[in-house]
Design an enzyme around this catalytic site. Structure first.
Site, mmCIF file in Angstrom:
data_model
loop_
_atom_site.group_PDB
_atom_site.id
_atom_site.type_symbol
_atom_site.label_atom_id
_atom_site.label_comp_id
_atom_site.label_asym_id
_atom_site.label_seq_id
_atom_site.Cartn_x
_atom_site.Cartn_y
_atom_site.Cartn_z
ATOM 1 N N GLY A 57 0.806 -1.208 0.000
ATOM 2 C CA GLY A 57 0.000 0.000 0.000
ATOM 3 C C GLY A 57 0.839 1.259 0.000
ATOM 4 C CD GLU A 86 10.245 0.510 3.236
ATOM 5 O OE1 GLU A 86 10.934 -0.501 3.432
ATOM 6 O OE2 GLU A 86 9.037 0.467 2.951
ATOM 7 C CD GLU A 101 5.443 2.636 4.294
ATOM 8 O OE1 GLU A 101 6.640 2.421 3.988
ATOM 9 O OE2 GLU A 101 4.617 1.726 4.433
#
Length: 887
Positions: A301, A304, A338
């Protein structure tokens, strides 16, 4: 994934556990210190990449030149690196100190995803610059450099470009040593249309206008990092910024959606301040952007990328037309997750994919910690058990794996992004932090960050720093929970009360759903218990299979008080009955824990399957909203188990509706001023679950509100539009389905449009499910929504969805990102209750998957076999209980 922190009392109780003797590292831990795994020949180390890229978005291709600074440890006449779907036109190497270029011949191994460059004469050890000219593909799924299409202003179709390189797809854009241990610096420039924005990990250092009207954007050099963290985005974007501790923080969206990212930007600013303090190392890059992209992936989804997080719109934007309180919490949690990776994963990176949990488990734990800290009003600590339960479901069958697992192939690395890596990793970290104490844990994390910044680590590098800071041998417990699979079970003996104190014996076994006779593994298990709902917690360590606790006071004993432990708790019938009788007085988190354990143990045949229904009957109407959310989830799950027998399902549904309808009446359809966020979340879930249960009032009201919404969108609050539509879609007839599709086709907002197409796949009617599957194979929903639609059909029709996907496998593979293909088909089938599906899955795996890439197939087979066994053995117990409780 919203999880919780321990209460202060529980944390202190765990921190007070007795110290352990230091144990020698387990064999798996010792091997972790061996030479780093690689799939490439050793002896070549890259240190810097200069990448010049010219994408042609319309044609779906790009041209590029990459110059790699590298060092040879020994003489060699060829160099092999990673490359996938790249066509090379020129390759040459030059000594770093200068000299004549030596051309190379190129051979590509598509299966191994490598390119080998051979030279006419051997190269001496030393430094070189390898220059490569090549072209590649811009894909339509989130792998490598890819495009996402969406309706722009005036309905005109727009196309934006993004990259997704984790775990092993930088090689699709850059010929590289595409493994986490090969860290290097990157300097990227890209030629793009003049009116578009280009964004990467670092700020733009220079922008030049070209003679043809395009522009070349050159980005500043990155810090030393792994290839999978590089990012590029190009499109008609807008950007908003804030300044935090000297860092330029930004959000980037498609044009016209920037206002919907305001909450994400504000949240990120608060999180960045907290992380700078917690980690003891300030965020080291000059900027940190979060870039929103339309569509979705079956693999991830958000990602990072260092300094340039990519997040799909559904997890970053809040559209007042459809966004809910739950969406708001998910946006915050995703950003916190993230951003935690900017330290755990980006600054310090696991040496190889064996230790992926060092990235994901810690980011999940920090996400939960930060949500609880910055939004205590959400009370998300109660949600910790959702993630823990997901891990235990996977971890209690033979098809599980340890948190730290050996990875050999790209496919195995892709499959490692699962409940064990994320949720079990988080649960173990929470337990260990409580054991050593919050301050000592933070000191150890800070030392770990400083010691390994810009480097690579294995799990024992972290444990070493934690032990040093805490002066407690945490490694022994950590090894028990990370180097071996499975779920401990603590069997609680009969409490003995004497002299105002209660003593209880504890025995450690193993909770296994598909191997009832297996010899249990051994764990050192930190255990906390207390008397009832407000007793003083006491702690012990169950080691060697046995332990005991002395508690102040007398009464029913709650084991795993505060629910910090990663284990199941089994009470004898008399003791369970005592706790059930006091259910209303227990702390909400322990109410959820008791519901959780009784559900799992009941379905496994270790206690009566109906015990959880006794708890549901005893829950007071005024119980915490998240307790009612758990009860609704349990009842919904049992409803699904009766799917093959309509008459029995109707009897069960009558009971479930009778329990939940009064709660819905209390919550109401309309939000009250100042109501808790948990109430809003409960309202959403009750509407969905009661819709599943066929509650006539809810279905009728959803239809009424949906009809009103078609005349006036303001007739239904944005927070209810998705759930109202989902109930209508589930119970749709052909005419309603056609109307929903018509709405989806004319919708211009990508976030709303994507949701509508997935709703079309939720129908209970098989004929409409088949229509949704056919629609998913067209271009109408958007290429990244096709796989999501088929997965949505699998929610109610797993056999239909799997058979359809298998019959159209070539088309499906084009609509599923390559990182997900080995798991996608298995997950479609995982909800089946048909024993024949096991054979289908084995046949699929035999024809399509390498032996080491069948983890998800094995997990799906275990789930199916467990469901068949449990439905046959346990549902009769539920039937008998319902007969005894006709009310």
């Amino acid at each position: 994934m919203h999880r919780s922190l321990l209460s202060t009392a529980v944390a202190l109780a765990l921190a007070a556990l007795p110290a352990l003797p230091v144990h020698a590292a387990a064999p798996a831990a010792r091997t972790a210190q061996a030479e780093t795994t690689t799939q490439l020949p050793r002896g070549v180390v890259p240190s810097h990449y200069e990448v010049s890229l010219t994408p042609d978005a319309a044609a779906g291709r790009f041209g590029a030149r990459t110059v790699i600074t590298l060092a040879l440890a020994r003489g060699m006449d060829s160099i092999t690196l990673n490359a996938a779907d790249l066509a090379f036109s020129r390759a040459e190497i030059v000594p770093a100190g200068g000299g004549a270029a030596l051309p190379a011949t190129v051979s590509v191994n598509a299966e191994a995803q490598t390119a080998t460059f051979r030279f006419a004469r051997p190269l001496a050890p030393g430094g070189y610059r390898l220059a490569l000219d090549y072209s590649g593909i811009i894909g339509t799924q989130a792998v490598g450099l890819f495009s996402l299409d969406y309706p722009g202003a005036g309905g005109k179709q727009q196309r934006a470009l993004y990259t997704q390189f984790e775990n092993s797809d930088a090689r699709r854009m850059i010929p590289s040593w595409d493994e986490p241990g090969y860290k290097a610096t990157f300097k990227l420039d890209v030629t793009v249309p003049a009116g578009q924005m280009a964004v990467s990990n670092m700020p733009a250092a220079n922008t030049a206008t070209l003679a043809d009207g395009r522009k070349r954007v050159s980005f500043a050099q990155s810090p030393k990092m792994s290839t999978y963290l590089l990012f590029l985005g190009v499109g008609d974007f807008e950007r908003a910024t804030a300044s935090v501790d000297g860092t330029e923080l930004g959000v980037i969206t498609r044009r016209g959606a920037l206002d919907q990212a305001r909450f994400a930007l504000d949240s990120s600013a608060a999180v960045l301040k907290e992380y700078n303090d917690y980690f003891g190392v300030r965020y080291p890059l000059p900027k940190l952007d979060n870039i929103a992209g339309p569509g979705q992936s079956q693999f991830f989804g958000a990602m990072e990328n260092w300094g340039a997080i990519f997040t799909f719109e559904y997890a970053l934007l809040l559209d007042p037309a459809i966004s809910t309180q739950h969406d708001r919490q998910e946006v915050f949690a995703t950003a916190a997750h993230e951003m935690a990776h900017q330290w755990f994963g980006d600054l310090v990176t696991m040496r190889w994919w064996d230790d992926l949990w060092l990235n994901e488990g810690f980011a999940s734990w920090m996400e939960s910690r930060m949500t609880a800290r910055l939004h205590p009003e959400w009370n998300t600590r109660l949600g910790a058990l959702n993630g823990r339960d997901a891990a235990m479901r996977r971890d209690s069958v033979a098809a599980t794996h340890p948190v730290v697992q050996h990875i050999e192939t790209v496919e195995q690395a892709s499959q490692a992004f699962d409940e064990i890596t994320y949720q079990k990793g988080e649960a173990v970290i929470r337990m260990l932090e409580a054991y050593v104490g919050e301050d000592a844990w933070r000191s150890g994390v800070r030392a770990y960050m400083k010691a390994h910044a810009y480097g690579n680590t294995v799990s024992d590098d972290l444990w070493r720093q934690i032990e040093k800071a805490a002066n407690k041998p945490v490694t022994a417990i950590a090894h028990d929970f990370t180097l071996q699979p499975g779920v401990p079970l603590i069997r609680v003996g009969a409490p003995v009360c004497a002299g105002g104190k209660t003593t209880v014996a504890l025995t450690q076994e193993e909770f296994s759903r598909d191997r009832p006779g297996k010899k249990p593994l051994a764990w050192r298990v930190p255990v906390i218990a207390q008397i009832g709902g407000n007793g003083k917690p006491a702690s012990t360590l169950v080691a060697g299979g046995k332990g005991s606790l002395a508690l102040p006071g007398c009464g029913a004993v709650v084991v795993n008080a505060g629910q910090s432990g990663y284990y199941r708790t089994l009470y004898a019938p008399k003791e369970f009955a005592a706790l059930a009788g006091q259910f209303a007085t227990l702390a909400p988190i322990d109410q959820i824990g008791l519901l959780s354990d009784s559900t799992a143990l009941g379905m496994a045949g270790m206690q009566p399957a109906s015990d959880v229904l006794d708890l549901a009957r005893r829950a007071p109407l005024g119980a915490d909203p998240q307790v009612w959310q758990r009860i609704a989830s349990v009842l919904d799950g049992l409803h699904d188990r009766y799917a093959a027998d309509a008459a029995r399902q109707q009897r069960f549904d009558a009971f479930a509706r009778a329990r939940l309808a009064p709660v819905m009446a209390q919550v109401g359809w309309t939000a009250r001023s100042g109501e808790a966020s948990a109430v809003a979340n409960l309202r959403e879930q009750l509407i969905v679950v009661l819709g599943e249960l066929g509650d006539a009032n809810v279905v009728q009201e959803a239809r009424r509100r949906y009809a009103a919404m078609q005349q006036d969108p303001a007739a239904v609050p944005g927070a209810l539009r998705k759930v109202v539509t989902s109930v209508v879609a589930q119970h749709a007839d052909a005419a309603t389905w056609d109307a929903l599709r018509a709405s989806a086709r004319v919708e211009k907002t990508p976030l709303v449009r994507d949701n509508l197409y997935v709703q079309l796949a939720l129908g209970a009617d098989r004929a409409l499910a088949e229509r949704a599957l056919q629609l998913a194979l067209t271009d109408e929903p958007g290429l990244t929504n096709s796989a999501a639609m088929i997965s949505a059909v699998a929610r109610r029709h797993p056999d239909l969805a799997f058979d359809f996907a298998l019959a159209h496998q070539e088309q499906i593979n084009r609509r599923v990102d390559a990182s997900s293909r080995s798991r996608y088909f298995a997950r479609l089938a995982g909800g089946s209750s048909d024993p024949a599906m096991v054979g289908k899955l084995n046949a699929y795996a035999g024809a399509n998957l390498a032996a080491g890439a069948r983890g998800d197939v094995e997990a799906a087979i275990a789930a199916i076999q467990d469901r068949v066994k449990v439905n046959a053995a346990r549902l009769p117990e539920i039937d008998a209980w319902l007969a005894r409780h006709p009310d």
